[in-house]
Design an enzyme around this catalytic site. Structure first.
Site, PDB file in Angstrom:
ATOM      1  N   GLY A  23       0.847  -1.118  -0.028  1.00 55.67           N
ATOM      2  CA  GLY A  23       0.132  -0.040  -0.132  1.00 55.67           C
ATOM      3  C   GLY A  23       0.890   1.342   0.074  1.00 55.67           C
ATOM      4  O   GLY A  23       0.365   2.398   0.212  1.00 55.67           O
ATOM      5  N   SER A  24       2.179   1.229  -0.333  1.00 60.51           N
ATOM      6  CA  SER A  24       2.902   2.462  -0.056  1.00 60.51           C
ATOM      7  C   SER A  24       2.876   3.329  -1.500  1.00 60.51           C
ATOM      8  O   SER A  24       2.843   2.559  -2.520  1.00 60.51           O
ATOM      9  CB  SER A  24       4.399   1.794   0.053  1.00 60.51           C
ATOM     10  OG  SER A  24       4.825   1.131  -0.872  1.00 60.51           O
ATOM     11  N   TYR A  33      -3.591   0.215   6.909  1.00 65.06           N
ATOM     12  CA  TYR A  33      -4.940  -0.099   6.410  1.00 65.06           C
ATOM     13  C   TYR A  33      -6.039  -0.268   7.779  1.00 65.06           C
ATOM     14  O   TYR A  33      -5.760  -1.294   8.325  1.00 65.06           O
ATOM     15  CB  TYR A  33      -5.058  -1.185   5.516  1.00 65.06           C
ATOM     16  CG  TYR A  33      -4.686  -0.685   4.252  1.00 65.06           C
ATOM     17  CD1 TYR A  33      -4.040   0.674   3.847  1.00 65.06           C
ATOM     18  CD2 TYR A  33      -4.543  -1.451   3.113  1.00 65.06           C
ATOM     19  CE1 TYR A  33      -3.470   1.023   2.783  1.00 65.06           C
ATOM     20  CE2 TYR A  33      -4.209  -1.006   1.650  1.00 65.06           C
ATOM     21  CZ  TYR A  33      -3.600   0.325   1.555  1.00 65.06           C
ATOM     22  OH  TYR A  33      -3.346   0.531   0.238  1.00 65.06           O
ATOM     23  N   LYS A 217      -1.924  -1.348 -12.957  1.00 68.82           N
ATOM     24  CA  LYS A 217      -1.474  -0.121 -12.258  1.00 68.82           C
ATOM     25  C   LYS A 217      -0.319   0.016 -11.576  1.00 68.82           C
ATOM     26  O   LYS A 217       0.002  -0.705 -10.694  1.00 68.82           O
ATOM     27  CB  LYS A 217      -2.662   0.423 -11.524  1.00 68.82           C
ATOM     28  CG  LYS A 217      -2.712   2.022 -11.245  1.00 68.82           C
ATOM     29  CD  LYS A 217      -3.884   2.628 -10.714  1.00 68.82           C
ATOM     30  CE  LYS A 217      -4.169   2.207  -9.315  1.00 68.82           C
ATOM     31  NZ  LYS A 217      -5.494   2.641  -8.711  1.00 68.82           N
ATOM     32  N   LYS A 219       2.201   2.767  -9.140  1.00 67.50           N
ATOM     33  CA  LYS A 219       2.403   3.977  -8.180  1.00 67.50           C
ATOM     34  C   LYS A 219       3.657   4.720  -8.903  1.00 67.50           C
ATOM     35  O   LYS A 219       4.545   4.237  -9.192  1.00 67.50           O
ATOM     36  CB  LYS A 219       2.721   3.802  -6.827  1.00 67.50           C
ATOM     37  CG  LYS A 219       1.366   2.913  -6.318  1.00 67.50           C
ATOM     38  CD  LYS A 219       0.122   3.770  -6.278  1.00 67.50           C
ATOM     39  CE  LYS A 219      -1.092   3.089  -5.346  1.00 67.50           C
ATOM     40  NZ  LYS A 219      -2.204   3.900  -5.382  1.00 67.50           N
ATOM     41  N   ASP A 247      -0.608   5.885 -11.059  1.00 68.82           N
ATOM     42  CA  ASP A 247      -1.335   6.773 -10.248  1.00 68.82           C
ATOM     43  C   ASP A 247      -0.381   7.661  -9.138  1.00 68.82           C
ATOM     44  O   ASP A 247       0.586   7.176  -8.665  1.00 68.82           O
ATOM     45  CB  ASP A 247      -1.772   5.803  -9.187  1.00 68.82           C
ATOM     46  CG  ASP A 247      -2.646   5.998  -7.965  1.00 68.82           C
ATOM     47  OD1 ASP A 247      -2.701   7.344  -8.104  1.00 68.82           O
ATOM     48  OD2 ASP A 247      -3.190   5.328  -7.376  1.00 68.82           O
ATOM     49  N   ASN A 249      -1.023   9.805  -6.822  1.00 67.81           N
ATOM     50  CA  ASN A 249      -1.682   9.946  -5.395  1.00 67.81           C
ATOM     51  C   ASN A 249      -1.381  11.261  -4.893  1.00 67.81           C
ATOM     52  O   ASN A 249      -0.945  11.675  -3.687  1.00 67.81           O
ATOM     53  CB  ASN A 249      -1.034   8.891  -4.571  1.00 67.81           C
ATOM     54  CG  ASN A 249      -1.434   7.370  -4.576  1.00 67.81           C
ATOM     55  OD1 ASN A 249      -0.860   6.791  -5.545  1.00 67.81           O
ATOM     56  ND2 ASN A 249      -2.487   7.213  -3.990  1.00 67.81           N
ATOM     57  N   GLU A 273      -3.631   8.831 -12.748  1.00 70.85           N
ATOM     58  CA  GLU A 273      -4.596   8.789 -11.427  1.00 70.85           C
ATOM     59  C   GLU A 273      -4.229  10.098 -10.411  1.00 70.85           C
ATOM     60  O   GLU A 273      -3.176   9.799 -10.217  1.00 70.85           O
ATOM     61  CB  GLU A 273      -4.882   7.480 -10.844  1.00 70.85           C
ATOM     62  CG  GLU A 273      -5.645   7.310  -9.728  1.00 70.85           C
ATOM     63  CD  GLU A 273      -5.925   6.034  -9.384  1.00 70.85           C
ATOM     64  OE1 GLU A 273      -6.064   4.919 -10.285  1.00 70.85           O
ATOM     65  OE2 GLU A 273      -6.520   5.559  -8.407  1.00 70.85           O
ATOM     66  N   GLU A 300     -11.086   8.926  -5.753  1.00 72.96           N
ATOM     67  CA  GLU A 300     -11.048   8.109  -4.326  1.00 72.96           C
ATOM     68  C   GLU A 300     -11.160   9.133  -3.237  1.00 72.96           C
ATOM     69  O   GLU A 300     -11.527   8.620  -2.287  1.00 72.96           O
ATOM     70  CB  GLU A 300      -9.996   7.249  -4.255  1.00 72.96           C
ATOM     71  CG  GLU A 300      -8.451   7.841  -4.122  1.00 72.96           C
ATOM     72  CD  GLU A 300      -7.203   6.813  -4.080  1.00 72.96           C
ATOM     73  OE1 GLU A 300      -7.004   6.454  -5.073  1.00 72.96           O
ATOM     74  OE2 GLU A 300      -6.946   6.511  -3.044  1.00 72.96           O
ATOM     75  N   ASP A 323     -15.727   5.779  -4.731  1.00 78.29           N
ATOM     76  CA  ASP A 323     -15.301   4.733  -3.777  1.00 78.29           C
ATOM     77  C   ASP A 323     -16.383   4.629  -2.945  1.00 78.29           C
ATOM     78  O   ASP A 323     -17.168   5.566  -2.440  1.00 78.29           O
ATOM     79  CB  ASP A 323     -14.027   5.837  -3.009  1.00 78.29           C
ATOM     80  CG  ASP A 323     -13.426   5.254  -1.524  1.00 78.29           C
ATOM     81  OD1 ASP A 323     -12.153   5.026  -1.737  1.00 78.29           O
ATOM     82  OD2 ASP A 323     -14.205   4.994  -0.766  1.00 78.29           O
ATOM     83  N   HIS A 350     -12.391   2.880  -7.255  1.00 77.79           N
ATOM     84  CA  HIS A 350     -11.299   2.679  -6.333  1.00 77.79           C
ATOM     85  C   HIS A 350     -11.567   1.550  -5.421  1.00 77.79           C
ATOM     86  O   HIS A 350     -12.559   1.456  -5.001  1.00 77.79           O
ATOM     87  CB  HIS A 350     -11.262   4.035  -5.538  1.00 77.79           C
ATOM     88  CG  HIS A 350      -9.844   3.858  -4.361  1.00 77.79           C
ATOM     89  ND1 HIS A 350     -10.263   3.903  -3.247  1.00 77.79           N
ATOM     90  CD2 HIS A 350      -8.650   3.541  -4.527  1.00 77.79           C
ATOM     91  CE1 HIS A 350      -9.305   3.783  -2.253  1.00 77.79           C
ATOM     92  NE2 HIS A 350      -7.997   3.807  -3.272  1.00 77.79           N
ATOM     93  N   ALA A 351     -10.481   0.643  -5.125  1.00 79.07           N
ATOM     94  CA  ALA A 351     -10.777  -0.381  -4.272  1.00 79.07           C
ATOM     95  C   ALA A 351      -9.357  -0.641  -3.636  1.00 79.07           C
ATOM     96  O   ALA A 351      -8.575   0.210  -3.589  1.00 79.07           O
ATOM     97  CB  ALA A 351     -11.483  -1.533  -4.885  1.00 79.07           C
ATOM     98  N   GLY A 352      -9.398  -1.966  -3.024  1.00 73.93           N
ATOM     99  CA  GLY A 352      -8.243  -2.128  -2.178  1.00 73.93           C
ATOM    100  C   GLY A 352      -8.421  -1.858  -0.897  1.00 73.93           C
ATOM    101  O   GLY A 352      -9.706  -2.023  -0.434  1.00 73.93           O
ATOM    102  N   GLU A 381     -10.839  -1.928  -9.675  1.00 72.82           N
ATOM    103  CA  GLU A 381      -9.549  -2.209  -9.252  1.00 72.82           C
ATOM    104  C   GLU A 381      -9.712  -3.230  -8.445  1.00 72.82           C
ATOM    105  O   GLU A 381     -10.407  -3.595  -7.518  1.00 72.82           O
ATOM    106  CB  GLU A 381      -9.253  -0.809  -8.280  1.00 72.82           C
ATOM    107  CG  GLU A 381      -7.805  -1.121  -7.762  1.00 72.82           C
ATOM    108  CD  GLU A 381      -7.129   0.416  -7.254  1.00 72.82           C
ATOM    109  OE1 GLU A 381      -7.940   1.130  -7.158  1.00 72.82           O
ATOM    110  OE2 GLU A 381      -6.052   0.367  -7.044  1.00 72.82           O
TER     111      GLU A 381
END
Lengths: 443, 443
Positions: A23-24, A33, A217, A219, A247, A249, A273, A300, A323, A350-352, A381
């Site tokens: 998740g970084s 999370y 995708k 980051k 993405d 962020n 994104e 998101e 989201d 958006h998911a995860g 996602e």
């Protein structure tokens, strides 16, 4: 005796994901999370589950916000509440004192979403249907009735929304069958976390293609040279026929986004994104004009339907990423699906996070069956984190989400997981306090 | 021994204003004006005071958010913190986990503002200056340094901000003298609350003119016929030479705003405030195009500098109403003042509430001395509520704010008031629980 909503409970659940850099990304270097986890109970012993997703510190505020909202629902007849979720939504987001904290944004709005999602979960369970099916079976009038059109009418009136839904009615049965047979397309972010080595990126990208995904995708946004290297490696790994989204962020301002993306364009990027602040509608529009044909995606962190309305009005986005747990629950997400359908912009949620895949699939499947009527250029996602903690984890087959069959909205977490990861006193936190995680002091 | 920031305390203070309908408007029928009250303490025994304003229920969340932010400041050397309030601002608004709750909006952002304002208060006390004077005496480079330009650079670069401030330098001394001699213009909202009778409205409007105010403001948006009657009565009461602004507190959608205002235009309205959702930049722009020459004003709910940037870029507002306690404190308000100066839009701050007059006057006076360099078409809101609870209450003379002379930022509340109105266990709440107020169940 009338069955009442007897309690709206809020629980602080956190997973120490920062220990492994899952998740970084450019703005979230070490997330834990977490979920402000809601259980709505009835006096008849039924339950509805919902959650607000956060990334660690601050989860206690979302929990507290749910508790501040609880009196607006608790003690009311369950049947009455569930038959008027539009009214409940307006009560939760419109309380004349609590709305000062937003209005309709931030912690209080996320908490309203968690409560509403728990109520929809309860309603779906009572109907014996998965949420996507419950929504797809509702008459258009009732769908329109759960939406708060306040501030939307310059872009979408209730009458226009009704016409959209009626237009989609004839094909519902056929699409329902096709959905059950083929599932809904997914893409995967699993290969692309910033904290991963190049080798891990390449291995996971190849696995994604082998698993049937047609889009991955990555980051980006922390290091220009590394981004170019990673995007090239990914393109080599997946070949020319698979879409690569990136993405950032929110890492850039408008000018930086345009500059940063220019040298990456040769790798045939599908979307960028969150190139900049999620509040910057006009900034996204400016970026979009400059980086085409790379598509611009965001959502998101888009805090409510008024912001989504403007992203669409300003032609600022090509892809709308709703989201499940940022806005005011199923109700406001239906508003967003209707807006997107009106403007002809595809929704790729958006998911995860924690349970977002489990929840958001219901919205996309409802959209396909009853609103937009298409899966063309639409993908949900998928990230392979934390699904084992849910009672009805998502099932991905050949790169597609298999429609859930169990009643409810997908947010129910296994009781053992809730106990183990309760923060700060659950055994996974007390046993490993020395290993770091969300409670530690910032450097 | 190094002096440290030894504590960041948060207190829940609420005034039962709903009992008298002071502060009633179209969206806030019964507010209990409240503060998440912050005291920053040093190991040397010094204090800085700040607050986030809310309207009752939910104040507990702002208090909790301050507590969640406290570890980011507590334990650090006081001198170091106060010498780098730009860095502290970025730490408070940019914490990689907490920012998920916004980013930069809602409860967590208001709490960051309260902490930052308390730190600025402490810094001003240590300098022995009122905050407006401290800021006016800073070199332009240091002012630029406390601003977070992230996401602003397509509208305002640090270099442009520096040039703006340097341009204003030569006249500083003269404006300082003039400010001390003449004060800063104010307008009053005291006559115009929705809950007041027509007689009270007329009486208070006449008193306002007699007291030297050249502008009053009325709340509108609940009842069309009543609005026309009240605006007519107000115009008759104040005569043609006094400006009348109206404030809809977000009651309308875009089309309604335009329709509702048409029949009121004959009464020569000066501005319409918050005609629609505070998030709707494009909606405000559409309204502005239709209702001219009535000016469009907003800002008290505008959650950060990125939104203000867009209101200016889209030519959506004629009047920018910054708020001392909604955005991330003095730092972000300096960003907003600089943006407004760049775009040539006058800043007329929101005030009233709890301590907002006391706090916001410092920002306007700094703006006059060191940023925009003018009071032309600029007025600070004045409401005669709750000033008695502050240690340095505002002084209004001939319709103008008298510059405060005591060191600090204005937010310090009298200890006796803090004790009496502590919620829920202070004597003003325990002794009168039966009389209603914020703690009661919603109907």
């Amino acid at each position: 005796m009338t069955e009442l909503i007897s309690a709206v409970e809020a629980h602080d659940i956190r997973f120490p994901t920062s220990r492994h850099l899952d998740g970084s990304d450019a703005m979230n270097p070490e997330p834990d999370y977490s979920a402000a986890y809601v259980i709505v109970r009835t006096s008849g012993g039924q339950e509805g589950h919902g959650l607000a997703f956060t990334v660690g510190r601050g989860n206690e505020l979302a929990v507290a916000a749910v508790r501040s909202l609880a009196p607006l629902v608790t003690g009311r007849p369950a049947a009455e509440v569930l038959a008027d979720l539009g009214g409940v939504s307006r009560r939760l987001t419109g309380d004349s004192q609590l709305r000062w904290l937003g209005p309709e944004k931030g912690v209080i709005h996320m908490a309203a979403g968690a409560v509403l999602n728990a109520l929809w979960d309860l309603r779906a369970r009572r109907a014996g249907k998965p949420l996507w099916r419950l929504l797809s079976d509702l008459p258009p009038e009732e769908i329109v009735d759960v939406v708060d059109f306040r501030y939307l009418e310059d872009a979408l009136t209730p009458g226009e929304a009704l016409a959209l839904l009626r237009r989609a009615e004839p094909g519902r049965a056929g699409r329902l069958e096709r959905l059950l047979a083929e599932g809904y397309p997914a893409y995967t972010t699993t290969p692309g976390w910033l904290g991963y080595t190049d080798d891990k990126l390449v291995r996971l990208a190849k696995e994604a293609v082998a698993d049937g995904f047609r889009q991955i995708k990555l980051k980006v946004g922390a290091d220009r040279a590394a981004d170019a290297r990673r995007v090239r490696l990914a393109r080599e790994a997946v070949g020319p026929g698979v879409r690569i989204a990136v993405d950032a962020n929110q890492a850039w301002n408008v000018g930086q986004a345009i500059e940063w993306l220019a040298p990456l364009a040769e790798f045939d990027l599908y979307w960028i994104e969150e190139p900049t602040s999620p509040d910057d509608v006009l900034g996204h529009a400016a970026i979009r004009r400059q980086v085409a044909p790379i598509k611009v995606a965001t959502g998101e962190h888009t805090h409510n339907r008024v912001m989504f309305k403007q992203f669409l009005q300003a032609e600022a986005i090509d892809i709308l990423q709703l989201d499940a747990a940022r806005v005011a629950g199923v109700n406001e997400n239906i508003a967003v699906l209707l807006l997107a359908a009106k403007f002809g912009v595809p929704v790729c949620p958006h998911a995860g996070g924690v349970g977002l895949c489990e929840m958001v699939q219901h919205l996309s499947m409802f959209d396909y069956v009853a609103v937009s009527g298409t899966t063309e250029d639409r993908v949900i996602e998928y990230i392979d984190h934390l699904h084992e903690h849910f009672t009805d984890p998502v099932v991905i087959r050949d790169g597609r989400y298999v429609p859930p069959a169990r009643p409810g909205g997908g947010a129910e977490m296994r009781p053992a997981s809730r106990a183990a990861y309760a923060y700060p006193h659950g055994p996974r936190w007390t046993a490993s306090a020395a290993a770091g995680g969300t409670g530690k002091e910032r450097p």
